[in-house]
Enzyme design. Structure first.
Site, PDB file in Angstrom:
ATOM      1  N   ASP A  21       0.854  -1.198   0.000  1.00 35.40           N
ATOM      2  CA  ASP A  21       0.000   0.000   0.000  1.00 35.40           C
ATOM      3  C   ASP A  21       0.886   1.242   0.000  1.00 35.40           C
ATOM      4  OD1 ASP A  21      -1.902   1.643   2.648  1.00 35.40           O
ATOM      5  OD2 ASP A  21      -1.799   2.041   0.485  1.00 35.40           O
ATOM      6  N   ASN A  23      -0.345   4.543  -0.279  1.00 38.38           N
ATOM      7  CA  ASN A  23      -0.959   5.827   0.130  1.00 38.38           C
ATOM      8  C   ASN A  23      -1.659   5.746   1.477  1.00 38.38           C
ATOM      9  OD1 ASN A  23      -3.070   4.204  -0.544  1.00 38.38           O
ATOM     10  ND2 ASN A  23      -4.109   5.693  -1.844  1.00 38.38           N
ATOM     11  N   ASP A  25      -4.069   3.971   2.743  1.00 38.76           N
ATOM     12  CA  ASP A  25      -5.494   3.649   2.955  1.00 38.76           C
ATOM     13  C   ASP A  25      -5.652   2.188   3.380  1.00 38.76           C
ATOM     14  OD1 ASP A  25      -6.599   3.128  -0.520  1.00 38.76           O
ATOM     15  OD2 ASP A  25      -4.999   2.224   0.675  1.00 38.76           O
ATOM     16  N   ASP A  98      -5.395 -10.706 -15.443  1.00 38.34           N
ATOM     17  CA  ASP A  98      -6.431 -11.680 -15.091  1.00 38.34           C
ATOM     18  C   ASP A  98      -7.678 -11.353 -15.923  1.00 38.34           C
ATOM     19  OD1 ASP A  98      -6.634 -13.252 -11.915  1.00 38.34           O
ATOM     20  OD2 ASP A  98      -7.975 -13.597 -13.618  1.00 38.34           O
ATOM     21  N   ASP A 199      -9.989 -16.644 -15.808  1.00 30.96           N
ATOM     22  CA  ASP A 199     -10.743 -17.079 -14.630  1.00 30.96           C
ATOM     23  C   ASP A 199     -11.851 -18.070 -15.023  1.00 30.96           C
ATOM     24  OD1 ASP A 199     -11.158 -16.475 -11.754  1.00 30.96           O
ATOM     25  OD2 ASP A 199     -13.140 -15.904 -12.456  1.00 30.96           O
ATOM     26  N   GLU A 255      -7.764 -20.998 -15.944  1.00 30.64           N
ATOM     27  CA  GLU A 255      -8.078 -21.581 -14.648  1.00 30.64           C
ATOM     28  C   GLU A 255      -9.260 -22.499 -14.890  1.00 30.64           C
ATOM     29  OE1 GLU A 255     -10.521 -19.846 -11.861  1.00 30.64           O
ATOM     30  OE2 GLU A 255      -9.520 -20.685 -10.135  1.00 30.64           O
ATOM     31  N   HIS A 328      -4.194 -17.356  -4.555  1.00 35.07           N
ATOM     32  CA  HIS A 328      -4.990 -16.497  -3.660  1.00 35.07           C
ATOM     33  C   HIS A 328      -6.250 -17.187  -3.174  1.00 35.07           C
ATOM     34  CE1 HIS A 328      -6.725 -16.311  -7.571  1.00 35.07           C
ATOM     35  NE2 HIS A 328      -7.781 -15.696  -7.091  1.00 35.07           N
ATOM     36  N   ASP A 329      -6.516 -18.390  -3.710  1.00 39.77           N
ATOM     37  CA  ASP A 329      -7.706 -19.153  -3.297  1.00 39.77           C
ATOM     38  C   ASP A 329      -7.338 -20.330  -2.405  1.00 39.77           C
ATOM     39  OD1 ASP A 329      -9.050 -18.965  -6.662  1.00 39.77           O
ATOM     40  OD2 ASP A 329      -9.414 -17.647  -4.937  1.00 39.77           O
TER      41      ASP A 329
HETATM   42  O1  ISL Z   1     -11.817 -20.893  -4.359  1.00 40.56           O
HETATM   43  C1  ISL Z   1     -11.955 -22.037  -4.659  1.00 40.56           C
HETATM   44  C2  ISL Z   1     -11.925 -23.117  -3.677  1.00 40.56           C
HETATM   45  O2  ISL Z   1     -11.865 -22.525  -2.432  1.00 40.56           O
HETATM   46  C3  ISL Z   1     -12.137 -22.403  -6.076  1.00 40.56           C
HETATM   47  O3  ISL Z   1     -13.262 -23.253  -6.216  1.00 40.56           O
HETATM   48  C4  ISL Z   1     -12.387 -21.143  -6.865  1.00 40.56           C
HETATM   49  O4  ISL Z   1     -13.543 -20.492  -6.396  1.00 40.56           O
HETATM   50  C5  ISL Z   1     -12.578 -21.518  -8.297  1.00 40.56           C
HETATM   51  O5  ISL Z   1     -11.425 -22.216  -8.671  1.00 40.56           O
HETATM   52  C6  ISL Z   1     -12.723 -20.253  -9.125  1.00 40.56           C
HETATM   53  O6  ISL Z   1     -11.756 -19.303  -8.733  1.00 40.56           O
HETATM   54  C7  ISL Z   1     -11.732 -18.103  -9.514  1.00 40.56           C
HETATM   55  O7  ISL Z   1     -13.027 -17.576  -9.720  1.00 40.56           O
HETATM   56  C8  ISL Z   1     -13.730 -17.087  -8.586  1.00 40.56           C
HETATM   57  C9  ISL Z   1     -12.882 -16.202  -7.666  1.00 40.56           C
HETATM   58  O8  ISL Z   1     -13.548 -16.078  -6.417  1.00 40.56           O
HETATM   59  C10 ISL Z   1     -11.519 -16.835  -7.425  1.00 40.56           C
HETATM   60  O9  ISL Z   1     -10.717 -15.961  -6.635  1.00 40.56           O
HETATM   61  C11 ISL Z   1     -10.879 -17.083  -8.766  1.00 40.56           C
HETATM   62  O10 ISL Z   1      -9.558 -17.601  -8.612  1.00 40.56           O
HETATM   63  C12 ISL Z   1     -14.887 -16.275  -9.133  1.00 40.56           C
HETATM   64  O11 ISL Z   1     -14.381 -15.304 -10.025  1.00 40.56           O
HETATM   65 CA    CA Z   2      -3.482   2.027  -1.110  1.00 44.67          CA
END
Ligand code: ISL
Ligand code: CA
Length: 552
Positions: A21, A23, A25, A98, A199, A255, A328-329
């Site tokens: 970050d 700034n 926030d 993405d 995605d 993905e 991130h998931d």
């Molecule tokens: O997050 C998951 C399991 O905990 C996965 O099922 C995931 O939701 C799925 O692979 C899809 O992920 C992608 O699309 C989602 C978004 O929430 C995720 O961050 C992204 O990686 C909807 O856009």
């Molecule tokens: Ca910021």
């Protein structure tokens, strides 16, 4: 095997909200990323995958896009983005964006028009259906909510949303919608980006009529068979490739939840002209029970090894693998597959060695390179992720689990594990922000942070730098054949990578104890052949989480 720059690259995934970050926030932003590009260059990564930065109400942290042509207010401006891209290119790195086009935000102008009336010209940009007997058009559950349908009383119909109700699915059956998407992709490519991560791209084609899952009861059911790898998905991707992707020297990674190896070959085999590679989730599902990720299940190393072997051999000369144990998931890999207490350093390095010595393109998720761990917030109020919050409320409402049981699942599998702020130093808020962070910093930042690890020659960070360099210097690690050894061993994962007369042997102890290992006959190892290890000296036994890579 055909050589390509995206096969030889190491990718670094940035989740911008939690990266840096600038700034105050409390929310990461593009100028924060610009300030850390030298850090990424020094790490040795070649490509940055930037999670969504487009305008969004952040119902799903940017995966709900309300304007594909502009930057989210919290992250900065389009000119900040252009400066970031130019700074990335100046350092010889590339940027992939993405692409979230299975759905948009319900605040997108297209959806506002579409929902306004049944005969609006954009009505069919989305998927609308009448209810049945006063209920949803079909019994599908969504990834995030009980039903995948939301009633909209303006026009008395339901719209489909495979994710949150603020993420209405786009109707790819509509050629006008497809053209809108292709136009947007070309606009970003004209700006000079180097590719896309797409995605849930294997969900864009749904079976005609959106039929219910056959069922005896009135509950919601997983309808993946009707929208995962759907009837026209390859047609759509080949159209996208023909009209957009094929005109650029770019990298694409889809993905694709729930794909198996054979499906993956259909998406990534070169002659199919679709995508370069996909993210598969078979390995990510190894510790999930029948009812899904929240049902915790112990995993066996032989199962883990068999999945990797299947994908290594399955896509050999028939597509290309992506290699990751974090994103991130997903929970942090050192907490999930290693040991984030006694052997955090050793097991983080061992797992990193696995990802960087297989055939495919390695992906490093922000913080993985310093061995960041999962988090346990005291109460549900401190969690931010819609998937987690919906799960908590749903299960509590159904009353079939107690709070402690629910929290155990959240501690183990919640996506916020990966979304606590990047830990830059041991100052307040780990140097992520001088304001109030949008999500709490992991209290272990005092010892786990970039600054400490840059100064410690035995840190996870310095090991990752060596790993990335090792891969660059040994094409056999990129292109070589994968040959499993010691396959039945429940403690050691070992394999050979071979190309021409180059042979490299990888030995990984997945246990937190000394283990014996017996080399397959005919294989001789020597200290001078040792390329990298997470321990200084090497005995007959392997030490806890010991990793060794030998030229043989
Ligand atoms: O997050 C998951 C399991 O905990 C996965 O099922 C995931 O939701 C799925 O692979 C899809 O992920 C992608 O699309 C989602 C978004 O929430 C995720 O961050 C992204 O990686 C909807 O856009
Ligand atoms: Ca910021």
């Amino acid at each position: 095997m055909k050589q390509n720059w995206w096969k030889e690259a190491v990718v670094y995934q940035i989740y911008p909200r939690s990266f840096c970050d600038s700034n105050g926030d409390g929310i990461g932003d593009l100028r924060g990323i610009i300030s850390k590009l030298d850090y990424l260059k020094d790490l040795g990564v070649n490509v940055i995958w930037l999670c969504p930065v487009y305008k969004s109400p952040n119902d799903d942290n940017g995966y709900d896009i309300s304007d594909y042509y502009d930057i989210m207010d919290e992250f900065g401006t389009l000119s900040d983005w252009e400066e970031m891209l130019s700074d990335i290119h100046k350092r010889g790195m590339k940027l992939i964006m993405d692409l979230v086009v299975n759905h948009s935000s319900d605040e997108h102008k297209w959806f506002k028009e579409s929902r306004s009336s049944k005969n609006n010209e954009k009505r069919d940009y989305y998927i609308w259906k009448k209810g049945k007997d006063g209920r949803e058009p079909s019994n599908w559950t969504s990834f995030f909510t009980p039903s995948a349908w939301e009633y909209d009383d303006k026009t008395g119909e339901y719209y489909l949303h495979l994710f949150s109700k603020k993420q209405p699915d786009l109707n790819w059956e509509n050629p006008k919608l497809r053209e809108e998407i292709f136009t947007m992709m070309k606009w970003w490519l004209q700006k000079g980006i180097d590719g896309f991560r797409m995605d849930v791209i294997n969900c864009i084609s749904k079976v005609e009529g959106y039929p219910s899952v056959p069922s005896q009861d009135s509950g919601y059911k997983w309808g993946g068979e009707y929208f995962i790898n759907g009837p026209r998905v390859h047609e759509y991707l080949q159209e996208m490739n023909r009209k957009v992707l094929s005109k650029h020297d770019i990298m694409t990674v889809g993905e694709t939840p729930d794909v198996n190896v054979d499906d993956a070959a259909l998406y990534t085999a070169e002659e199919r002209n679709e995508l370069n590679m996909v993210f598969q989730f078979e390995l990510m599902g190894i510790d999930s029970g029948e009812s899904g990720k929240w049902e915790l299940k112990p995993w066996k190393l032989t199962d883990f090894k068999n999945i990797i072997k299947k994908w290594q051999l399955g896509l050999e000369n028939n597509g290309w693998n992506s290699l990751f144990l974090n994103n991130h998931d997903q929970p942090r890999m050192v907490s999930r597959f290693g040991d984030d207490k006694k052997y955090r350093n050793e097991s983080a390095k061992m797992l990193g060695t696995l990802v960087h010595t297989l055939q495919g393109t390695p992906y490093i998720y922000q913080g993985e390179e310093i061995g960041m761990t999962n988090i346990k917030f005291k109460s549900i109020e401190e969690y931010k992720d819609i998937e987690t919050i919906n799960y908590y409320n749903e299960v509590l409402k159904n009353g079939d689990k107690d709070v402690n049981h629910i929290m155990e699942s959240i501690y183990s599998k919640g996506r916020d594990n990966a979304r606590t702020p990047m830990q830059w130093n041991d100052e307040e808020n780990a140097g992520f922000t001088f304001g109030e962070p949008w999500i709490k910093v992991n209290p272990n930042y005092k010892e786990i942070n970039v600054k400490n690890e840059e100064e410690d020659k035995d840190s996870v960070l310095n090991y990752y730098k060596k790993l990335i360099k090792l891969r660059k210097e040994n094409p056999v690690l990129i292109y070589g054949k994968f040959i499993p050894v010691m396959e039945q061993d429940e403690e050691v994962f070992s394999y050979i990578r071979e190309m021409g007369n180059e042979k490299i042997l990888v030995i990984l102890n997945f246990k937190g104890k000394d283990v014996d290992f017996v080399l397959p006959e005919g294989i001789k190892i020597s200290e001078e052949g040792l390329l990298i290890s997470n321990y200084e000296n090497h005995d007959e036994k392997l030490k806890p989480y010991e990793a060794r890579v030998y030229k043989i």
